[in-house]
Write a protein that holds these residues in place. Structure first.
Motif, mmCIF file in Angstrom:
data_model
loop_
_atom_site.group_PDB
_atom_site.id
_atom_site.type_symbol
_atom_site.label_atom_id
_atom_site.label_comp_id
_atom_site.label_asym_id
_atom_site.label_seq_id
_atom_site.Cartn_x
_atom_site.Cartn_y
_atom_site.Cartn_z
ATOM 1 N N GLY A 161 2.072 -40.798 -62.213
ATOM 2 C CA GLY A 161 2.385 -39.431 -61.835
ATOM 3 C C GLY A 161 1.420 -38.430 -62.445
ATOM 4 O O GLY A 161 0.340 -38.784 -62.928
ATOM 5 N N THR A 162 1.830 -37.174 -62.428
ATOM 6 C CA THR A 162 1.000 -36.067 -62.902
ATOM 7 C C THR A 162 1.861 -35.120 -63.729
ATOM 8 O O THR A 162 2.997 -34.833 -63.342
ATOM 9 N N THR A 164 -3.342 -26.627 -54.469
ATOM 10 C CA THR A 164 -2.672 -27.588 -53.598
ATOM 11 C C THR A 164 -2.032 -28.705 -54.415
ATOM 12 O O THR A 164 -2.475 -29.858 -54.379
ATOM 13 N N PRO A 165 -0.981 -28.410 -55.178
ATOM 14 C CA PRO A 165 -0.337 -29.431 -56.005
ATOM 15 C C PRO A 165 0.322 -30.502 -55.145
ATOM 16 O O PRO A 165 0.787 -30.233 -54.038
ATOM 17 N N SER A 199 1.746 -39.354 -57.711
ATOM 18 C CA SER A 199 0.953 -38.142 -57.476
ATOM 19 C C SER A 199 -0.465 -38.248 -58.012
ATOM 20 O O SER A 199 -1.352 -37.509 -57.570
ATOM 21 N N ARG A 200 -0.709 -39.136 -58.957
ATOM 22 C CA ARG A 200 -2.086 -39.297 -59.447
ATOM 23 C C ARG A 200 -3.011 -39.652 -58.285
ATOM 24 O O ARG A 200 -4.081 -39.051 -58.119
ATOM 25 N N HIS A 208 -3.523 -36.651 -55.859
ATOM 26 C CA HIS A 208 -4.429 -35.632 -56.383
ATOM 27 C C HIS A 208 -5.886 -36.105 -56.323
ATOM 28 O O HIS A 208 -6.790 -35.330 -55.995
ATOM 29 N N LEU A 209 -6.115 -37.364 -56.620
ATOM 30 C CA LEU A 209 -7.465 -37.906 -56.496
ATOM 31 C C LEU A 209 -7.940 -37.845 -55.045
ATOM 32 O O LEU A 209 -9.068 -37.429 -54.752
ATOM 33 N N ASP A 210 -7.085 -38.256 -54.123
ATOM 34 C CA ASP A 210 -7.455 -38.262 -52.719
ATOM 35 C C ASP A 210 -7.724 -36.852 -52.194
ATOM 36 O O ASP A 210 -8.493 -36.679 -51.231
ATOM 37 N N ASP A 211 -7.109 -35.856 -52.833
ATOM 38 C CA ASP A 211 -7.306 -34.469 -52.418
ATOM 39 C C ASP A 211 -8.559 -33.851 -53.038
ATOM 40 O O ASP A 211 -8.872 -32.691 -52.795
ATOM 41 N N GLY A 212 -9.257 -34.624 -53.888
ATOM 42 C CA GLY A 212 -10.512 -34.149 -54.448
ATOM 43 C C GLY A 212 -10.425 -33.508 -55.813
ATOM 44 O O GLY A 212 -11.425 -32.988 -56.321
ATOM 45 N N ALA A 213 -9.249 -33.531 -56.431
ATOM 46 C CA ALA A 213 -9.124 -32.969 -57.783
ATOM 47 C C ALA A 213 -9.728 -33.929 -58.800
ATOM 48 O O ALA A 213 -9.697 -35.149 -58.622
#
Length: 225
Positions: free
Chosen positions: A148-149, A161-162, A168-169, A172-177
């Motif tokens: 998770g995050t 964009t949380p 969620s880890r 978030h990686l897939d979203d480019g964070a």
């Protein structure tokens, strides 16, 4: 590997968003341990999280996103500013709602969402994570199990964009964070959902609200930090 646009040593303070759900439905996985004190325990944990965040020099303002009257009163008393009127469609929409209002009240700050269930949180450790997040447009910190995050940060002007909850880890990686990896910040990673999580937080040293409640009702042997 996902790459974020760098902000090259950006030096800014943060509007910190702490989402607190209605206490009647909070921490259901602790019901077997806490029984009738479950809501009190959820509030105590949120109080220690907020208190540590307020004391972090990198944080300009702590905004609690909640529609719970009791939590609002207690957390406002610790120095938080309350944002009500969440849409009621889940954690991430509540955070987006809170971020929009925080940006309106405090324009130009970075936006950071922080889990409300970090009872052992240390201001210095939170500051270390925020310092590492500052050069990036968007960044996050994984929880202790690495699934998770616990923290998601967006620099001033960046998209917020949380994608909290569950695995969620990876989202978030897939979203480019950018995934942050600072050393020595266990109290920012140790969120509490289960009795085992709570014992782990106690081993780190929980804050005074959580320690007092655990001591009063005899749930765990929990010395304060």
């Amino acid at each position: 590997m996902c790459v974020s646009t760098s902000r090259g040593g950006a030096d800014h303070r943060w509007s910190l968003l702490v989402p607190v759900k209605r206490l009647v439905g909070a921490k259901t996985r602790l019901a077997g341990l806490a029984g009738p004190h479950r809501a009190d325990l959820a509030l105590a944990i949120a109080c220690d999280t907020v208190m540590a965040a307020v004391d972090c020099p990198a944080v300009a303002s702590v905004f609690v996103v909640t529609d719970d009257a009791r939590a609002s009163a207690e957390l406002r008393g610790l120095g938080a500013r309350v944002i009500a009127g969440e849409p009621g469609t889940g954690l991430n929409p509540a955070l987006v709602h809170g971020a929009a209002e925080a940006a309106r009240r405090e324009p130009g700050q970075g936006l950071c969402a922080l889990s409300a269930d970090l009872p052992a949180l240390r201001p210095t450790e939170l500051g270390a994570v925020l310092a590492e997040a500052a050069p990036h447009e968007r960044a996050f910190l994984a929880d202790a199990p690495g699934i998770g995050t616990t923290l998601y940060a967006a620099a001033p002007g960046a998209a917020f964009t949380p994608a909290f909850e569950g695995a969620s880890r990876r989202r978030h990686l897939d979203d480019g964070a950018v995934e942050l990896a600072p050393a020595g910040v266990p109290t920012v990673r140790r969120d509490v959902d289960t009795p085992e999580d709570l014992r782990g937080a106690v081993d780190l040293g929980v804050g005074p609200h959580t320690a007092k409640l655990l001591d009063l009702v005899g749930l765990l042997d929990a010395p304060g930090r």
